[in-house]
Design an enzyme around this catalytic site. Structure first.
Site, PDB file in Angstrom:
ATOM      1  N   GLU A   7      -7.933  -5.328  -0.119  1.00 15.13           N
ATOM      2  CA  GLU A   7      -8.483  -6.103  -1.231  1.00 15.13           C
ATOM      3  C   GLU A   7      -8.404  -7.608  -0.996  1.00 15.13           C
ATOM      4  O   GLU A   7      -9.171  -8.362  -1.581  1.00 15.13           O
ATOM      5  CB  GLU A   7      -7.757  -5.742  -2.532  1.00 15.13           C
ATOM      6  CG  GLU A   7      -7.727  -4.271  -2.858  1.00 15.13           C
ATOM      7  CD  GLU A   7      -9.085  -3.702  -3.193  1.00 15.13           C
ATOM      8  OE1 GLU A   7     -10.092  -4.162  -2.618  1.00 15.13           O
ATOM      9  OE2 GLU A   7      -9.151  -2.781  -4.015  1.00 15.13           O
TER      10      GLU A   7
ATOM     11  N   HIS B 208       0.851  -1.190   0.000  1.00 13.13           N
ATOM     12  CA  HIS B 208       0.000   0.000   0.000  1.00 13.13           C
ATOM     13  C   HIS B 208       0.883   1.233   0.000  1.00 13.13           C
ATOM     14  O   HIS B 208       1.954   1.230   0.607  1.00 13.13           O
ATOM     15  CB  HIS B 208      -0.922   0.014   1.235  1.00 13.13           C
ATOM     16  CG  HIS B 208      -2.079   0.931   1.065  1.00 13.13           C
ATOM     17  ND1 HIS B 208      -2.013   2.266   1.373  1.00 13.13           N
ATOM     18  CD2 HIS B 208      -3.319   0.711   0.564  1.00 13.13           C
ATOM     19  CE1 HIS B 208      -3.171   2.825   1.084  1.00 13.13           C
ATOM     20  NE2 HIS B 208      -3.978   1.913   0.581  1.00 13.13           N
TER      21      HIS B 208
HETATM   22  N1  ACO Z   1       3.948  -7.385  -4.855  1.00 11.23           N
HETATM   23  C1  ACO Z   1       5.262  -7.384  -5.108  1.00 11.23           C
HETATM   24  N2  ACO Z   1       6.073  -6.353  -4.809  1.00 11.23           N
HETATM   25  C2  ACO Z   1       5.496  -5.288  -4.230  1.00 11.23           C
HETATM   26  C3  ACO Z   1       4.128  -5.230  -3.917  1.00 11.23           C
HETATM   27  C4  ACO Z   1       3.343  -6.339  -4.262  1.00 11.23           C
HETATM   28  N3  ACO Z   1       2.036  -6.372  -4.007  1.00 11.23           N
HETATM   29  N4  ACO Z   1       3.827  -4.042  -3.359  1.00 11.23           N
HETATM   30  C5  ACO Z   1       4.982  -3.373  -3.293  1.00 11.23           C
HETATM   31  N5  ACO Z   1       5.985  -4.129  -3.824  1.00 11.23           N
HETATM   32  C6  ACO Z   1       7.384  -3.752  -3.949  1.00 11.23           C
HETATM   33  C7  ACO Z   1       7.687  -3.163  -5.309  1.00 11.23           C
HETATM   34  O1  ACO Z   1       8.038  -4.146  -6.260  1.00 11.23           O
HETATM   35  C8  ACO Z   1       8.814  -2.221  -5.001  1.00 11.23           C
HETATM   36  O2  ACO Z   1      10.002  -2.972  -4.849  1.00 11.23           O
HETATM   37  P1  ACO Z   1      11.428  -2.385  -5.315  1.00 11.23           P
HETATM   38  O3  ACO Z   1      11.609  -1.130  -4.490  1.00 11.23           O
HETATM   39  O4  ACO Z   1      12.359  -3.484  -5.015  1.00 11.23           O
HETATM   40  O5  ACO Z   1      11.251  -2.078  -6.779  1.00 11.23           O
HETATM   41  C9  ACO Z   1       8.460  -1.693  -3.600  1.00 11.23           C
HETATM   42  O6  ACO Z   1       7.683  -2.723  -3.008  1.00 11.23           O
HETATM   43  C10 ACO Z   1       7.653  -0.425  -3.653  1.00 11.23           C
HETATM   44  O7  ACO Z   1       6.487  -0.669  -4.422  1.00 11.23           O
HETATM   45  P2  ACO Z   1       5.723   0.427  -5.260  1.00 11.23           P
HETATM   46  O8  ACO Z   1       4.833  -0.256  -6.249  1.00 11.23           O
HETATM   47  O9  ACO Z   1       6.705   1.440  -5.768  1.00 11.23           O
HETATM   48  O10 ACO Z   1       4.880   1.081  -4.121  1.00 11.23           O
HETATM   49  P3  ACO Z   1       3.649   1.995  -4.347  1.00 11.23           P
HETATM   50  O11 ACO Z   1       3.438   2.727  -3.091  1.00 11.23           O
HETATM   51  O12 ACO Z   1       3.800   2.792  -5.590  1.00 11.23           O
HETATM   52  O13 ACO Z   1       2.525   0.916  -4.663  1.00 11.23           O
HETATM   53  C11 ACO Z   1       0.665  -0.457  -4.666  1.00 11.23           C
HETATM   54  C12 ACO Z   1       1.447   0.611  -3.882  1.00 11.23           C
HETATM   55  C13 ACO Z   1       0.399   0.036  -6.085  1.00 11.23           C
HETATM   56  C14 ACO Z   1      -0.675  -0.697  -3.978  1.00 11.23           C
HETATM   57  C15 ACO Z   1       1.498  -1.750  -4.714  1.00 11.23           C
HETATM   58  O14 ACO Z   1       1.774  -2.194  -3.415  1.00 11.23           O
HETATM   59  C16 ACO Z   1       0.806  -2.839  -5.526  1.00 11.23           C
HETATM   60  O15 ACO Z   1       0.907  -2.838  -6.756  1.00 11.23           O
HETATM   61  N6  ACO Z   1       0.094  -3.805  -4.851  1.00 11.23           N
HETATM   62  C17 ACO Z   1      -0.621  -4.842  -5.566  1.00 11.23           C
HETATM   63  C18 ACO Z   1      -1.964  -4.317  -6.111  1.00 11.23           C
HETATM   64  C19 ACO Z   1      -3.001  -4.131  -4.994  1.00 11.23           C
HETATM   65  O16 ACO Z   1      -3.192  -4.975  -4.143  1.00 11.23           O
HETATM   66  N7  ACO Z   1      -3.681  -2.985  -5.086  1.00 11.23           N
HETATM   67  C20 ACO Z   1      -4.723  -2.609  -4.133  1.00 11.23           C
HETATM   68  C21 ACO Z   1      -4.237  -1.519  -3.244  1.00 11.23           C
HETATM   69  S1  ACO Z   1      -5.436  -1.060  -2.062  1.00 11.23           S
HETATM   70  C22 ACO Z   1      -6.502  -0.024  -2.896  1.00 11.23           C
HETATM   71  O17 ACO Z   1      -6.180   0.613  -3.878  1.00 11.23           O
HETATM   72  C23 ACO Z   1      -7.866   0.027  -2.421  1.00 11.23           C
END
Ligand code: ACO
Length: 393
Positions: free
Chosen positions: A330, A275
């Protein structure tokens, strides 16, 4: 070279030279935050997302207590007006004729999120809600939207839409209009709890979109259509449907470790985890897990989900120790939405139905601030140059 204004001021005898006007610094001198991470772009009294401590408050009240003591109707009213009233109700209303006509025209393969966006758009074209948005407008669109989505679902399955039963809650009425039968009260209550949990979440991407549109003095229907568009993306509202297919693909908890390690190695996102704001367990996931545990039909699925969750959290702790990645809302939303019998492609628009309360509360608040949202971009393109002469082609 000095400007004419500076020259005029400083040329008067005995008048001290005017200080140079302090304007905004050039965009190149200001910090850039990709994805606006950490940037404060609004002040709000609607909800507080305390990411460090895993707390979510609506107008000061913790989400867990609102699920225990509230109904979606009461919570929506709280978000819109700040008042917590026993008498606050929100019942499903019939789909207006122009909206129903538009739904009849949509091809069966229309994504239900597009159908919902179309329904809100036609509602706006018909009702012409004026700026600034009002609580009455918010109530009207929030009460109509579940009926419109249910009508679309029946039409695409070759069934006639049914009239809402006004004795039911909004969530119960949505189930009734999907199936044509009054729902099991336990299912209606479980979906109502989901609606409460999904109603509001600070300045997330769709709420920000909504506030940007309202900040231009555009109307509530346009703002909600934009918000639905933002929520449609798989990184925002599309995750619960993908949680279901992910658990299906993993099959048994024994396969979870290998599956998760391979997915992370490929750079895939594990749905239902991570998140932008929470650095602790998402309190909404905790509330929905409790709701799902009370749903007898979900026991087997939930057992697998809980075991897979343990593996995913352990592997994240090992492979990404610098980033706290926990379960998000989620993951257990998938359990509740599946448990009440919704098909996965209705998960994202059902999220939108619930978030309608939060979007419109933010729209009303943004309109009262009445400040156009217009950030800057840092230019990284080529330096100024002459347009080349074109050849004969
Ligand atoms: N799976 C794998 N790796 C992840 C995940 C995940 N679910 N979430 C974060 N990471 C990792 C990224 O790969 C990244 O790693 P790195 O620094 O080695 O490249 C690091 O953690 C940071 O992740 P970002 O995507 O840059 O973090 P951001 O804050 O932009 O993303 C997000 C948040 C988009 C929700 C992300 O965690 C994600 O894509 N999760 C999966 C989709 C999901 O469940 N979405 C629902 C969110 S809740 C809502 O919107 C109601």
């Amino acid at each position: 070279m000095t400007s004419r204004i500076e020259t005029a001021a400083s040329s008067q005898p005995g008048t001290p030279a005017a200080a140079a006007p302090v304007g905004p610094k050039a965009a190149t001198d200001r910090p850039y935050s990709p994805g606006l991470e950490g940037v404060i772009a609004a002040e709000t009294a609607v909800g507080f997302v305390d990411g460090q401590n895993g707390r979510l408050l609506y107008r000061g009240y913790p989400i867990g207590q609102l699920v225990e003591k509230g109904t979606y109707g009461r919570v929506a009213e709280l978000l819109w007006t700040g008042e917590w009233r026993r008498s606050a109700h929100l019942v499903p209303t019939a789909v207006p004729e122009p909206v129903m006509c538009a739904l009849h025209e949509l091809p069966d393969h229309t994504h239900p999120m597009d159908a919902l966006r179309t329904a809100v758009s036609v509602w706006g074209a018909w009702r012409r809600p004026h700026w600034p948005p009002t609580v009455d407008q918010a109530r009207e669109v929030t009460a109509m939207a579940p009926s419109a989505l249910a009508a679309f679902h029946r039409l695409r399955n070759g069934l006639e839409p049914v009239q809402p039963n006004p004795k039911l809650s909004l969530a119960g009425g949505f189930l009734q209009q999907l199936t044509g039968k009054d729902p099991d009260p336990a299912d209606a209550r479980a979906l109502d709890a989901y609606f409460i949990v999904a109603a509001e979440h600070g300045l997330n991407a769709s709420t920000f979109t909504c506030r940007v549109i309202i900040s231009t003095r555009s109307d509530l229907a346009s703002a909600i259509c934009g918000a639905i568009g933002a929520l449609k993306g798989p990184l925002h509202g599309g995750a619960p449907a993908e949680v279901v297919s992910q658990l299906h693909e993993i099959g048994s908890p024994d396969h979870a470790e290998k599956w998760v390690r391979e997915a992370i190695a490929r750079g895939d996102k594990i749905m239902g985890f991570g998140h932008r704001v929470y650095r602790a367990y998402d309190p909404r996931a905790a509330a929905l897990r409790k709701v799902a545990e009370g749903m007898s039909d979900m026991a087997g699925w939930l057992d697998t989900a809980v075991k897979v969750e343990d593996v995913v959290l352990r592997v994240f702790g090992e492979l990404k120790p610098d980033r706290v990645i926990k379960t998000n809302v989620e993951y257990y939303a998938a359990a509740v939405l599946q448990g009440v019998g919704l098909p996965p492609d209705l998960f994202p628009p059902t999220f939108a139905l619930a978030r309608m309360a939060g979007w419109s509360a933010h729209a009303i608040e943004q309109a009262s601030a009445d400040k156009l949202i217009r950030p800057d971009a840092r230019y990284v393109g080529p330096a100024e140059m002459d347009v080349p002469a074109l050849g004969s082609r």
